[in-house]
Design a protein around this motif. Structure first.
Motif, PDB file in Angstrom:
ATOM      1  N   ALA A   1       4.128  -3.497 -11.106  1.00 33.88           N
ATOM      2  CA  ALA A   1       4.405  -2.059 -11.165  1.00 33.88           C
ATOM      3  C   ALA A   1       3.365  -1.309 -10.349  1.00 33.88           C
ATOM      4  O   ALA A   1       2.222  -1.745 -10.228  1.00 33.88           O
ATOM      5  CB  ALA A   1       4.363  -1.595 -12.617  1.00 33.88           C
ATOM      6  N   ALA A   2       3.772  -0.192  -9.785  1.00 31.78           N
ATOM      7  CA  ALA A   2       2.848   0.597  -8.956  1.00 31.78           C
ATOM      8  C   ALA A   2       1.772   1.263  -9.809  1.00 31.78           C
ATOM      9  O   ALA A   2       0.672   1.523  -9.326  1.00 31.78           O
ATOM     10  CB  ALA A   2       3.612   1.639  -8.160  1.00 31.78           C
TER      11      ALA A   2
ATOM     12  N   PRO B   1      -5.543  -1.063 -11.754  1.00 26.33           N
ATOM     13  CA  PRO B   1      -5.500  -1.557 -10.362  1.00 26.33           C
ATOM     14  C   PRO B   1      -5.960  -3.006 -10.220  1.00 26.33           C
ATOM     15  O   PRO B   1      -5.455  -3.733  -9.356  1.00 26.33           O
ATOM     16  CB  PRO B   1      -6.460  -0.613  -9.625  1.00 26.33           C
ATOM     17  CG  PRO B   1      -6.546   0.603 -10.464  1.00 26.33           C
ATOM     18  CD  PRO B   1      -6.375   0.150 -11.873  1.00 26.33           C
TER      19      PRO B   1
ATOM     20  N   PRO C   1     -10.464   0.951  -4.479  1.00 20.95           N
ATOM     21  CA  PRO C   1     -10.989   1.847  -5.513  1.00 20.95           C
ATOM     22  C   PRO C   1     -10.972   1.184  -6.888  1.00 20.95           C
ATOM     23  O   PRO C   1     -10.313   1.651  -7.815  1.00 20.95           O
ATOM     24  CB  PRO C   1     -10.024   3.036  -5.453  1.00 20.95           C
ATOM     25  CG  PRO C   1      -8.736   2.439  -5.006  1.00 20.95           C
ATOM     26  CD  PRO C   1      -9.062   1.277  -4.127  1.00 20.95           C
TER      27      PRO C   1
ATOM     28  N   ALA D   1      -0.127  -0.287  -3.402  1.00 21.52           N
ATOM     29  CA  ALA D   1       0.406   0.757  -4.286  1.00 21.52           C
ATOM     30  C   ALA D   1      -0.221   0.660  -5.672  1.00 21.52           C
ATOM     31  O   ALA D   1      -0.590   1.662  -6.283  1.00 21.52           O
ATOM     32  CB  ALA D   1       1.915   0.628  -4.378  1.00 21.52           C
ATOM     33  N   ARG D   2      -0.372  -0.571  -6.160  1.00 17.47           N
ATOM     34  CA  ARG D   2      -0.969  -0.752  -7.480  1.00 17.47           C
ATOM     35  C   ARG D   2      -2.465  -0.430  -7.446  1.00 17.47           C
ATOM     36  O   ARG D   2      -2.996   0.200  -8.362  1.00 17.47           O
ATOM     37  CB  ARG D   2      -0.745  -2.200  -7.945  1.00 17.47           C
ATOM     38  CG  ARG D   2      -1.376  -2.535  -9.290  1.00 17.47           C
ATOM     39  CD  ARG D   2      -0.795  -1.670 -10.409  1.00 17.47           C
ATOM     40  NE  ARG D   2      -1.314  -2.047 -11.702  1.00 17.47           N
ATOM     41  CZ  ARG D   2      -0.603  -2.699 -12.627  1.00 17.47           C
ATOM     42  NH1 ARG D   2       0.648  -3.042 -12.393  1.00 17.47           N
ATOM     43  NH2 ARG D   2      -1.126  -2.997 -13.783  1.00 17.47           N
ATOM     44  N   LEU D   3      -3.140  -0.874  -6.376  1.00 13.52           N
ATOM     45  CA  LEU D   3      -4.580  -0.620  -6.277  1.00 13.52           C
ATOM     46  C   LEU D   3      -4.888   0.869  -6.322  1.00 13.52           C
ATOM     47  O   LEU D   3      -5.867   1.294  -6.924  1.00 13.52           O
ATOM     48  CB  LEU D   3      -5.121  -1.191  -4.968  1.00 13.52           C
ATOM     49  CG  LEU D   3      -5.462  -2.676  -4.902  1.00 13.52           C
ATOM     50  CD1 LEU D   3      -5.942  -3.018  -3.507  1.00 13.52           C
ATOM     51  CD2 LEU D   3      -6.530  -3.052  -5.911  1.00 13.52           C
ATOM     52  N   TYR D   4      -4.028   1.654  -5.644  1.00 16.51           N
ATOM     53  CA  TYR D   4      -4.290   3.095  -5.532  1.00 16.51           C
ATOM     54  C   TYR D   4      -3.417   3.914  -6.485  1.00 16.51           C
ATOM     55  O   TYR D   4      -3.403   5.131  -6.401  1.00 16.51           O
ATOM     56  CB  TYR D   4      -4.071   3.562  -4.088  1.00 16.51           C
ATOM     57  CG  TYR D   4      -5.131   3.059  -3.144  1.00 16.51           C
ATOM     58  CD1 TYR D   4      -6.241   3.837  -2.828  1.00 16.51           C
ATOM     59  CD2 TYR D   4      -5.052   1.790  -2.588  1.00 16.51           C
ATOM     60  CE1 TYR D   4      -7.226   3.370  -1.961  1.00 16.51           C
ATOM     61  CE2 TYR D   4      -6.026   1.306  -1.725  1.00 16.51           C
ATOM     62  CZ  TYR D   4      -7.108   2.104  -1.417  1.00 16.51           C
ATOM     63  OH  TYR D   4      -8.083   1.632  -0.569  1.00 16.51           O
ATOM     64  N   ASN D   5      -2.670   3.203  -7.359  1.00 19.37           N
ATOM     65  CA  ASN D   5      -1.790   3.880  -8.318  1.00 19.37           C
ATOM     66  C   ASN D   5      -0.878   4.891  -7.651  1.00 19.37           C
ATOM     67  O   ASN D   5      -0.863   6.083  -8.006  1.00 19.37           O
ATOM     68  CB  ASN D   5      -2.614   4.576  -9.398  1.00 19.37           C
ATOM     69  CG  ASN D   5      -2.865   3.636 -10.561  1.00 19.37           C
ATOM     70  OD1 ASN D   5      -1.929   2.979 -11.042  1.00 19.37           O
ATOM     71  ND2 ASN D   5      -4.088   3.556 -11.017  1.00 19.37           N
TER      72      ASN D   5
END
Lengths: 579, 256
Positions: A319-320, A324, A408, B99-103
């Motif tokens: 999932a987006a 993270p 991040p 996309a997941r890393l940066y939400n």
């Protein structure tokens, strides 16, 4: 010819010297000095200390039956190289080597010779380790000084055979029928050897079956004595014989034959260079992709693409939104699932495990003891050696430190996700194996433990394994972060059995450290189990495992905090990527 | 948007960057130029949070990279000259990973247009080793743009691209700046710098030797008026004697 060989030798020796000097320069950092002192102390205590005569770890490696075991191990390896194929690292060139050597006025044969010269550096280093490991074993005095020669012949033959097998497979892949004709003799020889050994097993198989590990070993010994198998094993035993010779006279009789076999391998490899360039390029591209795909260049190898293509059907959802760091875990799990090496090995191992368990379930009276012994040994190896085998964590990712740094994600969480990546896969494999054993034992008459009690043991194992694997992953990832300039990182790995000395030392050190880390969790688990034993009996094991895991989790939290800080401090320039 | 104050980076006995200070507001494209070894890559890495400065501060969109690294990194994208990709993720999976890393909440909606913009539509299921050098560069760029960064740091962004892709990439950079992003672009292609950058920072031996628009820089060195940008650059970095500068005129493409 001589000039080219001279250039190769210059490149190899100068590179090795400069690499060594660069490693030495790391000693300006106190932590590297500390590591060196600890390593020297370890070498002294375990390998050199004269007061420990007769008790060095190598002592267990020599003795009665060891020569046959070594010969059979060589047969197994050769079979693997011929049937499944080696990982082609035997042929792989570094990108700079491809760029400089392939367009140079150098023949293919000379390139093969370069690989042989290059391999000698690794072989000589490992001979040093093995000589120390085996110095307390059988044979003393002058034999101790002759052993390095035996090991040099043995490892060089290993390396030549692997290279030859890789070239032969590449020739078959490239030239089809013509390749088969060219490699036909070698393939036929291997088939005859395997057939003879299988025939020996059939002839020696007792009518009553094999019910224990001891009976199995006796079966192997009897099978090896069968005329056809004895002939088939002769070259393998001849190669390992000098290393296990009990006296100088025997050694003198054995070393000539072993050297002749090595020479024959050399001639075979140097002549089997027809498909070398393409195969070497393919292997180099594979390695380059594994080690540093971002450096650019090279197309994905056909085999690699096929493996990746096959695995690409597996879709892991992501999932987006959400934590993270989970993305790191997701990515690293893909790296394992789609890795060419892992896929092949997993298929190989799974097939054997399922066959053993099915056989044990269907024929419980004849097999369970022996086969379960093998599976138990296998499970222990997964727990102890699995963390060395699976490197889909910081050891694989640290060479991309610059990229990781831009994410991040807090450093400690990123390191946690990296550690969890290899621990997760390992835990799943161990649990799958445990489940197989559990199912296979359902009908075994040898197991006296009632079914609910077995379930308690399985549950306790399932609860304890994640913590053990995470601690182990913490050790290996910690080593990678603390000593990125000394440990070879990236997707690369040691090229074969000739590098087993290094692997053996790494394994011993990591097991010692793991034992230290497990000390407190095991103590707490034991106290918990003891306290609950009176009330819950064997079902006190799961809560004991939970208690131990909780303590391990506390240790892990401390380790992660510390490693997170180390991650932030590590300079990209300090990371030594595996070539 | 990007605030750099007294940035300094020392490796052992070598000072790679010395006392560098500058500010890049949103909407500006700052060109970072300098000869090999001038400290450009070290500066970019320090701005991207890859290496820790020996001293000095870097603020990204108002957040200190040292004190609030995660919040600062969420606002930026660093696209290196050598694209760093993962062997076992496909093109589309790379974007899902980012996309997941940066939400990125609306990742699904952004994914398609971005792949189209980067001409990677037909390569969704391809692995990096199946991509050409230019396609890898496009994928790295797409990964950098997916979370709509407010700060964009590009190191030689046109390497490996064909002429059509170069034009599109230039368009992408300009569009992002117009949308309010602060962009730092490092390149040896002076024509690219001249075309895209609103200001230029010239580095020499780790220190800034010039900062401003090309007109402002030339105004401080009147003897360079009318010279091509290449001559200006070589003069600023003390290399003009080596290449026999001074023979060109504005007709050769000189600076106004």
């Amino acid at each position: 010819m001589t000039a080219v060989l001279g250039a190769f030798t210059y490149l190899t020796v100068t590179s090795a010297r400069n690499r060594f000097l660069r490693q030495v320069r790391r000693l300006r950092s106190p932590r590297y000095v500390l590591a060196l002192l600890l390593a020297l102390g370890y070498f002294w205590l375990i390998l050199i200390n004269p007061a420990r005569s007769g008790s060095a770890p190598g002592h267990v490696l020599v003795g009665e039956g060891a020569e046959l075991a070594a010969a059979l191990a060589l047969v197994a390896l050769a079979t693997y190289w011929w049937i499944v194929g080696s990982d082609q690292s035997a042929l792989a060139f570094a990108p700079a080597e491809v760029q400089f050597l392939f367009p140079a006025p150098v023949t293919r044969r000379q390139l093969v010779q370069f690989k042989l010269v290059r391999a000698q550096v690794l072989i000589l280093f490992n001979i040093l380790i093995w000589s120390l490991l085996l110095r307390r074993g059988a044979g003393e005095g002058v034999l101790t000084w002759l052993r390095p020669i035996s090991l040099w012949v043995l490892f060089s033959t290993f390396q030549l055979h692997r290279l030859g097998a890789t070239l032969a497979r590449a020739s078959v892949a490239e030239h089809g029928e013509a390749g088969v004709r060219r490699s036909g003799l070698a393939v036929a020889v291997m088939a005859v050897i395997l057939g003879a050994i299988a025939w020996g097993l059939v002839r020696a198989w007792p009518a009553t079956g094999v019910a224990s590990l001891q009976e199995a070993l006796q079966l192997v010994e009897r099978a090896a004595e069968q005329p056809a198998a004895a002939w088939a094993l002769l070259p393998f035993r001849a190669v390992v014989a000098p290393a296990f010779a009990p006296d100088v006279e025997t050694w003198l009789g054995a070393i000539g034959v072993a050297a002749a076999i090595m020479l024959a391998h050399f001639v075979w490899v140097v002549r089997a260079d027809t498909a070398f360039e393409d195969a070497a390029l393919e292997a180099s591209a594979e390695r380059a992709a594994r080690v540093a795909a971002w450096r650019g260049g090279g197309r994905m190898a056909r085999r690699n693409r096929a493996a990746a293509g096959m695995a690409s059907r597996w879709r892991l959802p992501l999932a987006a939104g959400g934590e993270p760091a989970v993305a790191i875990l997701w990515k690293n799990t893909y790296a394992v699932l789609r890795g060419d090496r892992f896929g092949r090995q997993l298929f190989f191992f799974a097939a054997i495990v399922v066959a053993i368990c099915a056989f044990a379930y269907l024929e419980p009276a004849r097999t369970s003891g022996f086969l379960m012994g093998i599976l138990a040994a296998w499970g222990s190896m997964l727990v102890l050696l699995g963390p060395l085998w699976l490197r889909n964590d910081l050891r694989g990712d640290l060479s991309r430190l610059e990229l990781l740094r831009t994410y991040p994600v807090p450093a400690s969480r990123l390191v946690a996700a990296e550690m969890a990546s290899s621990a997760l896969v390992l835990t799943v494999l161990e649990l799958a194996l445990g489940l197989c054993v559990f199912v296979a034992l359902l009908r075994s008459p040898d197991v006296t433990l009632p079914l609910p009690d077995r379930l308690a043991v399985l549950t306790a194992g399932a609860l304890a394994l994640p913590a053990i694997n995470l601690l182990s992953a913490g050790l290996h990832n910690g080593a990678a972060l603390l000593f990125p300039g000394w440990l070879a990182l990236g997707g690369g790995r040691r090229p074969g059995i000739e590098a087993m000395g290094q692997t053996y030392l790494t394994m011993i050190v990591s097991l010692l450290l793991l034992a230290v880390l497990l000390l407190f969790p095991v103590l707490v688990a034991a106290i918990t189990g003891f306290a609950l034993r009176g009330t819950y009996g064997i079902w006190s094991l799961p809560p004991a495992a939970v208690a131990g895991s909780a303590v391990a989790a506390g240790e892990l939290a401390l380790i992660l905090r510390w490693l997170g800080r180390q991650f932030e401090r590590t300079e990209p320039a300090d990371v030594e990527t595996a070539a | 948007m990007i605030d750099v104050e007294h940035l300094r980076k020392v490796y052992g006995s070598v000072t790679a960057v010395r006392d560098l200070s500058f500010h890049v507001p949103g909407g500006e494209v700052l060109g970072l130029v300098g000869p090999n070894g001038a400290g450009k890559t070290t500066t970019l890495r320090a701005l991207a949070g890859i290496i820790r400065p020996t001293s000095g501060t870097v603020r990204i969109a108002g957040r200190s990279l040292a004190d609030e690294p995660i919040d600062a990194k969420r606002q930026l994208a660093f696209i290196p000259d050598e694209p760093q990709l993962f062997d076992y993720l496909t093109v589309e999976e790379h974007l899902r990973f980012v996309a997941r890393l940066y939400n990125v909440a609306d990742a699904e909606a952004r994914l398609g247009p971005l792949l189209t913009e980067m001409e990677l539509d037909g390569k969704r299921t391809a692995f990096p080793t199946e991509l050409s050098r230019g396609m890898k560069q496009k994928l790295a760029t797409a990964c950098g743009l997916l979370h709509d960064p407010r700060v964009l740091i590009l190191d030689e962004p046109l390497t490996g691209l064909d002429p059509a892709a170069i034009r599109r990439m230039k368009g992408t950079i300009v569009a992002r700046a117009r949308a309010g992003a602060a962009v730092i672009l490092s390149s040896h292609l002076l024509t690219l710098v001249e075309e895209l950058c609103t200001r230029v920072l010239v580095l020499q031996e780790g220190a800034a030797v010039a900062l401003g628009t090309i007109d402002e820089i030339v105004a401080e060195r009147p003897e360079l008026a009318g010279r091509p940008l290449e001559d200006v650059f070589l003069a600023l970095t003390g290399q003009s004697e080596e290449v026999g500068a001074g023979d060109r005129t504005p007709a050769d493409g000189g600076v106004r």
